[in-house]
Scaffold this active site. Structure first.
Site, short mmCIF file in Angstrom:
data_model
loop_
_atom_site.label_atom_id
_atom_site.label_comp_id
_atom_site.label_asym_id
_atom_site.label_seq_id
_atom_site.Cartn_x
_atom_site.Cartn_y
_atom_site.Cartn_z
CB ALA A 106 -1.13 -0.11 1.18
CG ASP A 139 -3.39 -3.81 0.97
OD1 ASP A 139 -3.13 -4.79 1.54
OD2 ASP A 139 -2.38 -3.45 0.08
C1 LIG Z 1 2.76 -2.06 3.95
S1 LIG Z 1 1.33 -2.57 3.21
C2 LIG Z 1 1.55 -4.02 2.51
C3 LIG Z 1 0.27 -4.86 2.06
O1 LIG Z 1 0.31 -4.71 0.66
C4 LIG Z 1 0.29 -6.01 0.25
O2 LIG Z 1 -0.57 -6.14 -0.97
P1 LIG Z 1 0.02 -6.53 -2.42
O3 LIG Z 1 1.59 -7.34 -2.16
O4 LIG Z 1 -0.78 -7.23 -3.32
O5 LIG Z 1 0.28 -4.90 -2.80
C5 LIG Z 1 -0.28 -6.95 1.40
O6 LIG Z 1 -1.63 -6.92 1.47
C6 LIG Z 1 0.35 -6.22 2.43
O7 LIG Z 1 -0.12 -6.41 3.70
#
Ligand SMILES: CSC[C@H]1O[C@H](OP(=O)(O)O)[C@H](O)[C@@H]1O
Length: 352
Positions: free
Chosen positions: A56, A245
């Site tokens: 995020a 997120d």
């Molecule tokens: C520090 S926020 C990270 C958060 O984002 C990830 O999703 P994605 O890899 O699909 O962008 C995941 O939900 C993490 O917790």
């Protein structure tokens, strides 16, 4: 202590210097560290959509830089016409992924800056937007260090911390949110260790968290997602820390798929379940998590690893990339402005 912005030992997935942007292609980790150059808002939107950059806060930073590229390339002398075109280009970036609110938060901040300065020339607007994108980029790591400082006292010495997905330096502008709490606990002298869920299907845990922590010399053990319950049952997990997120006003948390499962298991075993996130991930416009859009990604992420098929051709697939953890399963939400628990409606609103 403020980190040195040019210290190569500190992992930062996005470089934005003198109007140039490079992003670490996280799809290729852990085997290859390849940096890609970006110079247009369209390419940045594609990088977010295809998860070259993910997480995020990192998505928010990339969006801000993409918005500056969008502004830089508008050829118009009228500030109002410039702003109309700028808004249209920001909408392209906003459509790249739906769940992480940091994307819209960053784009809204860039557009608010432009709208507040329409009395300036277009050239001055463009210069100001570059500085705003740079500010968003540079603020994030310091925010994460504050999250770490607030979260560290919650983590007992010798704690074995379960993580899910990657909420580390690779998901942010540096230092990490959930892994920022781990780093701060270690810096405080606690001998903590991490047990990292691999996090199917995109494998952010095995490919990213394991790589990030091993690179920093932080003790980490990799497990399959379906092992978390057994380790809790055996008494091998002392707490859980995840990122987020989007967090609704009542404390419901949207995070990587599988987070809800971990939260239910943690509650069953009376294990604290912490969420570490900046205020930019809290969306007070949503009363509860049911209003958070959940991204559904390409089924090939489930049926293949690279070109290798893991399932019969043509099989039906679901691939929700996030799930919702109800606030009642969250022990506390750790932010840069403090720790909130219990009455999340009041506590989260008081952060602003
Ligand atoms: C520090 S926020 C990270 C958060 O984002 C990830 O999703 P994605 O890899 O699909 O962008 C995941 O939900 C993490 O917790």
């Amino acid at each position: 202590m403020a980190s040195c912005p040019i210290d190569p030992s500190i992992i930062r997935p996005i470089r934005f210097v003198a109007g140039k942007c490079q992003m670490l292609d996280q799809r290729l980790l852990p085997e290859q560290e390849i940096w890609l150059d970006y110079d247009s808002y369209e390419d940045v939107a594609e990088a977010i959509r295809t998860m070259v950059v993910r997480g995020a806060p990192a998505i928010g930073i990339a969006a801000a830089i993409g918005a500056w590229f969008a502004a830089r390339d508008i050829d118009n002398e009228s500030s109002r016409e410039f702003f109309a075109e700028f808004q249209q280009r920001c909408a392209v970036l906003a459509a790249s992924r739906p769940t992480a609110v940091n994307l819209s938060w960053a784009l809204e901040r860039m557009q608010r800056f432009a709208e507040a300065n329409l009395d300036r020339s277009v050239m001055e607007l463009k210069i100001g937007l570059e500085y705003e994108a740079l500010a968003i980029t540079q603020e994030d790591e310091q925010i994460n260090r504050k999250i770490g400082r607030h979260g560290a006292p919650l983590i007992p010495d010798q704690a074995r911390i379960l993580t899910h997905c990657n909420a580390g330096a690779l998901a942010t502008g540096g230092y990490g949110t959930a892994l920022g709490v781990v780093r701060a606990a270690l810096a405080a002298g606690n001998k903590v260790s991490v047990i990292a869920d691999e996090t199917r299907p995109f494998l952010q845990g095995s490919r990213l968290t394991a790589w990030e922590l091993q690179r920093d010399g932080i003790p980490v053990t990799l497990i399959c997602d379906n092992m978390a319950g057994y380790l809790m049952q055996q008494g091998d997990i002392d707490c859980v820390i995840v990122g987020a997120d989007r967090i609704a006003a009542n404390g419901d948390v949207a995070n990587k798929i599988g987070t809800y499962t971990v939260a239910v298991l943690a509650r069953e075993h009376n294990i604290p379940f912490y969420v570490a996130a900046p205020r930019s991930t809290i969306d007070l416009r949503l009363t509860d998590g049911s209003q958070i859009p959940i991204e559904e990604r390409d089924g090939r992420e489930v049926t293949h690893i690279g070109d290798k098929a893991l399932a019969p051709e043509g099989i039906a697939v679901r691939n929700p990339a996030f799930d919702l953890t109800p606030a009642r399963l969250v022990t506390a939400i750790i932010t840069e402005s403090g720790v909130v628990s219990g009455d999340y409606v009041t506590g989260l609103r008081q952060l602003f």
